[in-house]
Design a protein around this motif. Structure first.
Motif, PDB file in Angstrom:
ATOM      1  N   SER A 175     -26.372  -7.068  15.391  1.00 25.35           N
ATOM      2  CA  SER A 175     -25.396  -8.084  15.650  1.00 25.35           C
ATOM      3  C   SER A 175     -24.989  -8.130  16.991  1.00 25.35           C
ATOM      4  CB  SER A 175     -24.228  -7.815  14.770  1.00 25.35           C
ATOM      5  OG  SER A 175     -23.182  -6.862  15.340  1.00 25.35           O
ATOM      6  N   PRO A 198     -24.556  -8.825  21.157  1.00 21.93           N
ATOM      7  CA  PRO A 198     -25.052 -10.138  21.551  1.00 21.93           C
ATOM      8  C   PRO A 198     -26.464 -10.400  22.439  1.00 21.93           C
ATOM      9  CG  PRO A 198     -22.799  -9.723  22.357  1.00 21.93           C
ATOM     10  CD  PRO A 198     -23.387  -8.401  21.637  1.00 21.93           C
ATOM     11  N   ARG A 233     -17.385  -3.522  26.548  1.00 18.96           N
ATOM     12  CA  ARG A 233     -17.676  -4.786  25.721  1.00 18.96           C
ATOM     13  C   ARG A 233     -18.246  -4.045  24.077  1.00 18.96           C
ATOM     14  NH1 ARG A 233     -16.047  -9.194  23.203  1.00 18.96           N
ATOM     15  NH2 ARG A 233     -17.822 -10.664  22.819  1.00 18.96           N
TER      16      ARG A 233
END
Length: 208
Positions: A110, A112, A156
């Motif tokens: 999943s 990015p 992130r």
């Protein structure tokens, strides 16, 4: 899947002039080799077999560190890409807010951007996002830029994991050591677990 030597060769660390640093546990012995002699790291890993755990630093050191030293982020002269070290729920980890093996596989899918490589460490995963060619730092500003980008990349991922209730550690320093594929995770006595490359792609390359 790549062997120990094939894996570190695929990282193209020999294109970053300097020294590759290793760590052997439980003795806490450190060692280093010129980055154009990657075979010596693989030979060291093969020699210890099931007697020790071998880690290496993907961030190449500009000069060989002294005895019992690994060097720091300030002396890293280049990196092959970005990395992330994620633990999974199970023996060997005190943290319980972690994904299962099945969950972390779904989490990686999943993300990015798909990793260039995924390594199963026996207690988690290492993901690598490699550059089209290794980033050899031209000056201190270059090194600081790389450090900030790697840290931001990891934060992130940690933030994305927190949305599932997971607490991943930050491992985004340039001098970080990671488990070497082709070696063994001996963290749990009597239960050796292999460190293996589970996925590799030459197509997912970053610009720097």
């Amino acid at each position: 899947m790549p062997t120990c030597l094939e894996f570190i060769a695929k990282l193209r660390l020999n294109q970053i002039p300097g020294h590759i640093v290793g760590l052997e546990l439980p003795s806490k012995t450190t060692f280093s080799f010129p980055s154009n002699e990657l075979n010596r790291l693989a030979e060291r890993a093969e020699a210890v077999g099931l007697t020790s755990q071998i880690y290496y630093a993907p961030g190449i050191q500009a000069v060989a560190p002294g005895p019992r030293q690994r060097g720091g982020s300030a002396s890293v002269c280049g990196i092959p890409g970005f990395w992330w070290d994620g633990d999974i729920l199970g023996p060997g980890h005190k943290q319980t807010a972690l994904p299962t093996e099945k969950q972390i596989k779904g989490f990686i899918i999943s993300l990015p951007m798909k990793p260039s490589a995924v390594v199963w460490t026996g207690g988690g995963v290492h993901c690598y996002w490699l550059f089209e060619k290794p980033w050899v730092f031209s000056d201190e500003a270059d090194r600081q830029k790389a450090a900030a980008m790697l840290a931001g990349w990891q934060r992130r991922i940690i933030e994305l994991g927190s949305r599932h209730g997971w607490k991943f550690d930050f491992t985004g320093d340039l001098a970080r050591v990671l488990r070497l594929p082709g070696t063994w995770n001996l963290k749990i006595p009597g239960q050796p677990r292999p460190v293996t490359v589970e996925y590799w792609s030459d197509e997912n390359a970053l610009q720097h």
